[in-house]
Design a protein around this motif. Structure first.
Motif: not given
Length: 402
Positions: A42-43, A46, A50, A85-86, A88-91, A314
């Motif tokens: 996961s890291d 990310d 990025g 970005a939000s 992609i992060s699911g937020d 990604s």
């Protein structure tokens, strides 16, 4: 012999009692190892996302977003990159209450802006109708015709000032959609190439060129004049009972519907069939490449395959997120013009309904015909937007085989 049986039974019972402890001692390290491997993957994902986001040029999309107030409301004050970005992060949960409140405010503001023209046209038409009913008292039969022409001219001037503004809104909205295509699709196709969809890219480049140039030119150069011709003919047809152009107006409207339907069908058929076929070829190619790297590259094949997986994952995340943000930006661009056109169409229907029993029947017929013609402008915006959404959705669905 009996002692031997007792000894064997005792050892068996002891093993049963110790089995949970042994199992726990062997499984716990495996679980910890799996969790740490998942966190490490996961890291890495990310970091890859990025790095790729930092390399994207989103300046054109940021300019479009800053110039569109309604789109900025849908983005909740965030920049295009922040919204990307939000997602992609699911937020990416939006405040539905604020969105509905913005829609209600937009509808209410448009209603208030059209109230003066509605009241003025209705008042002029009713006043002209009342004066026409008094024409025998003037002692001159032509006086009624003069009153009709004067009333009709005033109504035409009032309504045409709004119609020209609606034409300008429609043209500028289609131009804005084209600008979004020119900004979004290069990014989408670049990310699709990074995922390995080279065959799909060749198909979507052709489809995007057709949509951004040929089809939009058909809408603005051919269909918009058809709307103007139909409107002018409606004006002339209702000047007097001696001019009859209803059949020709019907022909113009039918031509408009056939052209927009044919363009829509051909484009969607081409993009869908070619895109699905190309996506299947790309899917097989990517799977074959991953299998070949993992199976035939000695020693480090599995590591290279994992690295390829991270890059593909990604790129796929960014591709789909850019498509979603593009659709959100499109919604913010078209929602205000479409609502304005719909409210004006309903206002024309209301004016025709009030004028018909109280004023001049010819004016009511003209206003009613204009309300039907306004669907042409609405359909132009909706058709171009829907083709854009379909093409974006096909790109988003391509090469998602991870």
């Amino acid at each position: 012999m009996r002692k031997l049986k007792v000894l064997v039974l005792s050892i068996f019972m002891l093993l049963i009692c110790l089995s949970p402890i042994l199992a726990a001692n062997y499984t716990l390290p495996q679980i910890c190892f799996a969790a740490s491997a998942e966190e490490d993957l996961s890291d890495k994902l990310d970091d890859a996302v990025g790095d790729q986001l930092g390399d994207l040029d989103l300046s054109d999309l940021e300019d479009i977003l800053n110039n569109s107030g309604n789109a900025a409301d849908l983005f909740q004050g965030k920049s295009f990159l922040e919204k990307l970005a939000s997602i992609i992060s699911g937020d990416f949960a939006n405040d539905s209450t604020s969105i509905w409140q913005a829609l209600l405010n937009l509808i209410f503001d448009n209603l208030l802006s059209f109230l003066p023209i509605i009241a003025t046209v209705i008042a002029v038409a009713i006043l002209g109708g009342m004066m026409q009913n008094l024409k025998p008292n003037f002692g001159n039969k032509s006086m009624g015709s003069i009153i009709h022409f004067v009333t009709y001219g005033v109504v035409v001037i009032l309504i045409f000032s709004v119609i020209m503004r609606m034409i300008s809104v429609t043209t500028s909205t289609i131009g804005s959609i084209k600008a979004q295509m020119d900004a979004v699709f290069p990014i989408l196709l670049t990310m699709l190439t990074a995922v390995g969809g080279s065959v799909s890219v060749s198909v979507y480049q052709t489809a995007m060129a057709l949509l951004a140039s040929l089809i939009i030119n058909i809408f603005t150069i051919f269909l918009m004049p058809l709307f103007l011709i139909s409107t002018v003919l409606s004006l002339v047809s209702n000047l007097s009972n001696n001019v009859k152009l209803d059949k020709f107006i019907s022909f113009i409207n039918s031509m408009f519907k056939w052209v927009i339907g044919l363009v829509f069908t051909v484009f969607i058929g081409f993009a869908s069939i070619q895109g699905i076929a190309a996506g299947s070829i790309d899917g097989l190619s990517i799977k074959t490449a991953k299998f070949a790297i993992k199976s035939y590259v000695p020693i480090v094949g599995s590591y290279i395959s994992d690295g390829l997986y991270i890059v593909l994952a990604s790129s796929s995340l960014i591709k789909n997120a850019v498509g979603a943000c593009g659709m959100l930006l499109l919604a913010g661009t078209i929602i205000a013009p479409v609502i304005e056109l719909i409210i004006f169409m309903l206002a024309l229907k209301l004016m025709a309904g009030i004028i018909e029993p109280l004023g001049d029947g010819k004016i009511a017929s003209f206003v009613s015909t204009l309300s039907k013609n306004m669907t042409m402008l609405i359909s132009m915006i909706v058709a171009v937007s829907f083709m854009y959404v379909i093409l974006t959705g096909l790109v988003m669905c391509s090469a998602n085989i991870l």
